[in-house]
Design a protein around this motif. Structure first.
Motif, PDB file in Angstrom:
ATOM      1  N   SER A  63      60.152  26.688  67.623  1.00 27.23           N
ATOM      2  CA  SER A  63      61.571  26.373  67.758  1.00 27.23           C
ATOM      3  C   SER A  63      62.338  27.392  68.574  1.00 27.23           C
ATOM      4  CB  SER A  63      62.204  26.277  66.363  1.00 27.23           C
ATOM      5  OG  SER A  63      62.143  27.527  65.724  1.00 27.23           O
ATOM      6  N   VAL A  64      61.733  28.538  68.944  1.00 29.54           N
ATOM      7  CA  VAL A  64      62.427  29.524  69.771  1.00 29.54           C
ATOM      8  C   VAL A  64      62.709  28.912  71.131  1.00 29.54           C
ATOM      9  CG1 VAL A  64      62.285  31.799  70.803  1.00 29.54           C
ATOM     10  CG2 VAL A  64      61.241  31.383  68.575  1.00 29.54           C
ATOM     11  N   SER A  65      63.907  29.078  71.656  1.00 27.16           N
ATOM     12  CA  SER A  65      64.283  28.490  72.934  1.00 27.16           C
ATOM     13  C   SER A  65      63.476  29.089  74.062  1.00 27.16           C
ATOM     14  CB  SER A  65      65.773  28.724  73.200  1.00 27.16           C
ATOM     15  OG  SER A  65      66.017  30.088  73.419  1.00 27.16           O
ATOM     16  N   ASN A  66      63.346  28.299  75.151  1.00 29.46           N
ATOM     17  CA  ASN A  66      62.599  28.785  76.311  1.00 29.46           C
ATOM     18  C   ASN A  66      63.233  30.041  76.874  1.00 29.46           C
ATOM     19  OD1 ASN A  66      60.762  26.703  76.182  1.00 29.46           O
ATOM     20  ND2 ASN A  66      61.947  25.357  77.554  1.00 29.46           N
ATOM     21  N   GLU A  67      64.578  30.112  76.844  1.00 30.38           N
ATOM     22  CA  GLU A  67      65.281  31.270  77.385  1.00 30.38           C
ATOM     23  C   GLU A  67      64.946  32.527  76.588  1.00 30.38           C
ATOM     24  OE1 GLU A  67      69.821  32.786  78.386  1.00 30.38           O
ATOM     25  OE2 GLU A  67      69.456  30.756  77.605  1.00 30.38           O
ATOM     26  N   SER A  68      64.947  32.416  75.223  1.00 30.08           N
ATOM     27  CA  SER A  68      64.625  33.571  74.391  1.00 30.08           C
ATOM     28  C   SER A  68      63.180  33.982  74.588  1.00 30.08           C
ATOM     29  CB  SER A  68      64.894  33.247  72.919  1.00 30.08           C
ATOM     30  OG  SER A  68      66.276  32.987  72.722  1.00 30.08           O
ATOM     31  N   SER A  69      62.304  33.009  74.676  1.00 31.69           N
ATOM     32  CA  SER A  69      60.883  33.306  74.861  1.00 31.69           C
ATOM     33  C   SER A  69      60.656  34.037  76.174  1.00 31.69           C
ATOM     34  CB  SER A  69      60.072  32.004  74.850  1.00 31.69           C
ATOM     35  OG  SER A  69      60.204  31.338  73.612  1.00 31.69           O
ATOM     36  N   LYS A  70      61.335  33.594  77.208  1.00 34.29           N
ATOM     37  CA  LYS A  70      61.191  34.233  78.513  1.00 34.29           C
ATOM     38  C   LYS A  70      61.674  35.671  78.475  1.00 34.29           C
ATOM     39  CE  LYS A  70      62.521  33.794  83.375  1.00 34.29           C
ATOM     40  NZ  LYS A  70      63.307  32.999  84.360  1.00 34.29           N
ATOM     41  N   ALA A  71      62.809  35.899  77.785  1.00 29.97           N
ATOM     42  CA  ALA A  71      63.354  37.256  77.705  1.00 29.97           C
ATOM     43  C   ALA A  71      62.396  38.177  76.955  1.00 29.97           C
ATOM     44  CB  ALA A  71      64.707  37.228  77.003  1.00 29.97           C
ATOM     45  N   ILE A  72      61.798  37.684  75.872  1.00 30.88           N
ATOM     46  CA  ILE A  72      60.868  38.513  75.096  1.00 30.88           C
ATOM     47  C   ILE A  72      59.629  38.837  75.918  1.00 30.88           C
ATOM     48  CG2 ILE A  72      59.356  38.525  73.077  1.00 30.88           C
ATOM     49  CD1 ILE A  72      61.504  36.954  71.591  1.00 30.88           C
ATOM     50  N   ILE A  73      59.127  37.838  76.667  1.00 38.83           N
ATOM     51  CA  ILE A  73      57.950  38.080  77.515  1.00 38.83           C
ATOM     52  C   ILE A  73      58.261  39.132  78.579  1.00 38.83           C
ATOM     53  CG2 ILE A  73      56.448  37.030  79.251  1.00 38.83           C
ATOM     54  CD1 ILE A  73      56.613  34.437  77.590  1.00 38.83           C
ATOM     55  N   GLU A  74      59.462  39.068  79.145  1.00 40.93           N
ATOM     56  CA  GLU A  74      59.854  40.065  80.147  1.00 40.93           C
ATOM     57  C   GLU A  74      59.904  41.468  79.536  1.00 40.93           C
ATOM     58  OE1 GLU A  74      63.534  38.680  81.698  1.00 40.93           O
ATOM     59  OE2 GLU A  74      62.612  37.216  83.067  1.00 40.93           O
ATOM     60  N   LEU A  75      60.388  41.553  78.282  1.00 37.26           N
ATOM     61  CA  LEU A  75      60.434  42.850  77.599  1.00 37.26           C
ATOM     62  C   LEU A  75      59.039  43.382  77.335  1.00 37.26           C
ATOM     63  CD1 LEU A  75      63.375  42.298  75.103  1.00 37.26           C
ATOM     64  CD2 LEU A  75      63.337  43.826  77.055  1.00 37.26           C
ATOM     65  N   ILE A  76      58.130  42.483  76.984  1.00 35.49           N
ATOM     66  CA  ILE A  76      56.735  42.911  76.781  1.00 35.49           C
ATOM     67  C   ILE A  76      56.168  43.482  78.074  1.00 35.49           C
ATOM     68  CG2 ILE A  76      54.394  42.094  76.285  1.00 35.49           C
ATOM     69  CD1 ILE A  76      55.610  40.090  74.324  1.00 35.49           C
ATOM     70  N   GLU A  77      56.499  42.841  79.204  1.00 38.24           N
ATOM     71  CA  GLU A  77      56.026  43.342  80.500  1.00 38.24           C
ATOM     72  C   GLU A  77      56.613  44.718  80.802  1.00 38.24           C
ATOM     73  OE1 GLU A  77      57.143  40.283  83.200  1.00 38.24           O
ATOM     74  OE2 GLU A  77      55.458  38.967  82.697  1.00 38.24           O
ATOM     75  N   GLN A  78      57.897  44.931  80.427  1.00 38.74           N
ATOM     76  CA  GLN A  78      58.509  46.252  80.637  1.00 38.74           C
ATOM     77  C   GLN A  78      57.819  47.321  79.797  1.00 38.74           C
ATOM     78  OE1 GLN A  78      62.827  46.383  80.392  1.00 38.74           O
ATOM     79  NE2 GLN A  78      62.971  44.228  80.966  1.00 38.74           N
ATOM     80  N   VAL A  79      57.536  46.971  78.538  1.00 38.75           N
ATOM     81  CA  VAL A  79      56.860  47.924  77.663  1.00 38.75           C
ATOM     82  C   VAL A  79      55.472  48.233  78.200  1.00 38.75           C
ATOM     83  CG1 VAL A  79      55.927  48.275  75.345  1.00 38.75           C
ATOM     84  CG2 VAL A  79      58.169  47.231  75.629  1.00 38.75           C
ATOM     85  N   ALA A  80      54.786  47.201  78.737  1.00 41.68           N
ATOM     86  CA  ALA A  80      53.455  47.413  79.308  1.00 41.68           C
ATOM     87  C   ALA A  80      53.511  48.348  80.505  1.00 41.68           C
ATOM     88  CB  ALA A  80      52.831  46.070  79.708  1.00 41.68           C
ATOM     89  N   SER A  81      54.584  48.215  81.302  1.00 41.08           N
ATOM     90  CA  SER A  81      54.739  49.108  82.465  1.00 41.08           C
ATOM     91  C   SER A  81      54.926  50.549  82.022  1.00 41.08           C
ATOM     92  CB  SER A  81      55.937  48.653  83.305  1.00 41.08           C
ATOM     93  OG  SER A  81      55.725  47.370  83.824  1.00 41.08           O
TER      94      SER A  81
END
Length: 260
Positions: A219-237
């Motif tokens: 049920s998480v919105s696509n927009e929220s999911s995208k933002a969380i994935i982007e944050l994961i990429e930042q943490v990975a960097s």
């Protein structure tokens, strides 16, 4: 010629005769070693082949890198100067806090943990403070929670002056200014880890439907999911750059994944 004490003039005369260098060259090298705290020197002296560096018990570099005789001369000269500085007042004592003094920083800072010089720049590191002298203009910075382990300068000016801390390599000019020539610089240094921490999305307060096994409906919105994935990429960097430890990276990654 810079003013010398009687003992200082005798040392200059002796070193000039022993190393077959002009008195001006000897006085210049005494100043270079003195600016380096007696243990190092950066210089540009035509009689010694131009630019070079010396570190007591360490390396000696000259413009002609394969001229070992010149390297030996510079090393011996700088060691003799260092020994003389430790036992003799060569230059008349200048008041503390003035440019000519060995203690050129504001007196209220006390004694530094370490100090040094490079070209026309001097620095001294204190508890929560960093003093920098560029061409006689002294600026005191708040070091925040940085544990400074070294200062370096790529080119002239404080815009290229950097320091190393537990957060990596940081421009000195990004630190808050406490006093001095650059008081207009009030940019607060955000340590490299902090921006990511501050930008993490807060947990969603609205009820979240649990995923249905086999259908994988979320049920998480696509927009929220995208933002969380982007944050994961930042943490990975940050993890790849060595700023985050493995444990810090895995913990934050798991926290973000739990929000999907």
């Amino acid at each position: 010629m810079q003013k010398l004490t009687t003992e200082g003039q005798n040392i200059v005369n002796d070193l000039s005769n022993r190393y077959n260098l002009s008195q001006n060259a000897i006085i210049y090298m005494i100043g270079a070693v003195n600016n380096g705290g007696g243990s190092m020197a950066q210089f540009n002296c035509p009689e010694l082949g131009g630019g070079g560096q010396w570190m007591r018990g360490g390396m000696t570099m000259v413009g002609d890198m394969f001229n070992y005789g010149l390297k030996n001369t510079v090393d011996n000269l700088c060691n003799d100067i260092s020994n003389a500085l430790a036992t003799t007042i060569i230059f008349p004592l200048a008041p503390k806090g003035t440019r000519e003094s060995n203690q050129w920083w504001p007196g209220e800072l006390g004694n530094p943990f370490s100090s040094g010089a490079q070209n026309s720049t001097r620095y001294a590191i204190f508890q929560n403070r960093l003093a920098v002298d560029i061409n006689g203009q002294v600026t005191v910075y708040d070091t925040l929670d940085n544990n400074i382990s070294g200062i370096s300068q790529q080119q002239g000016g404080n815009d290229s002056l950097t320091f190393s801390s537990q957060y990596g390599t940081i421009l000195v000019s990004t630190l808050p200014v406490v006093s001095g020539a650059n008081q207009t610089n009030n940019t607060t240094q955000n340590n490299f880890i902090e921006p990511v921490k501050n930008n993490f999305i807060e947990p969603i307060n609205e009820p979240i439907t649990q995923p249905i096994i086999n259908n994988s409906s979320i049920s998480v919105s696509n927009e929220s999911s995208k933002a969380i994935i982007e944050l994961i990429e930042q943490v990975a960097s940050l993890h790849k750059a060595g700023i985050l430890t493995d444990n810090e990276f895995n913990t934050k990654k798991s926290e973000l994944l739990s929000r999907l």
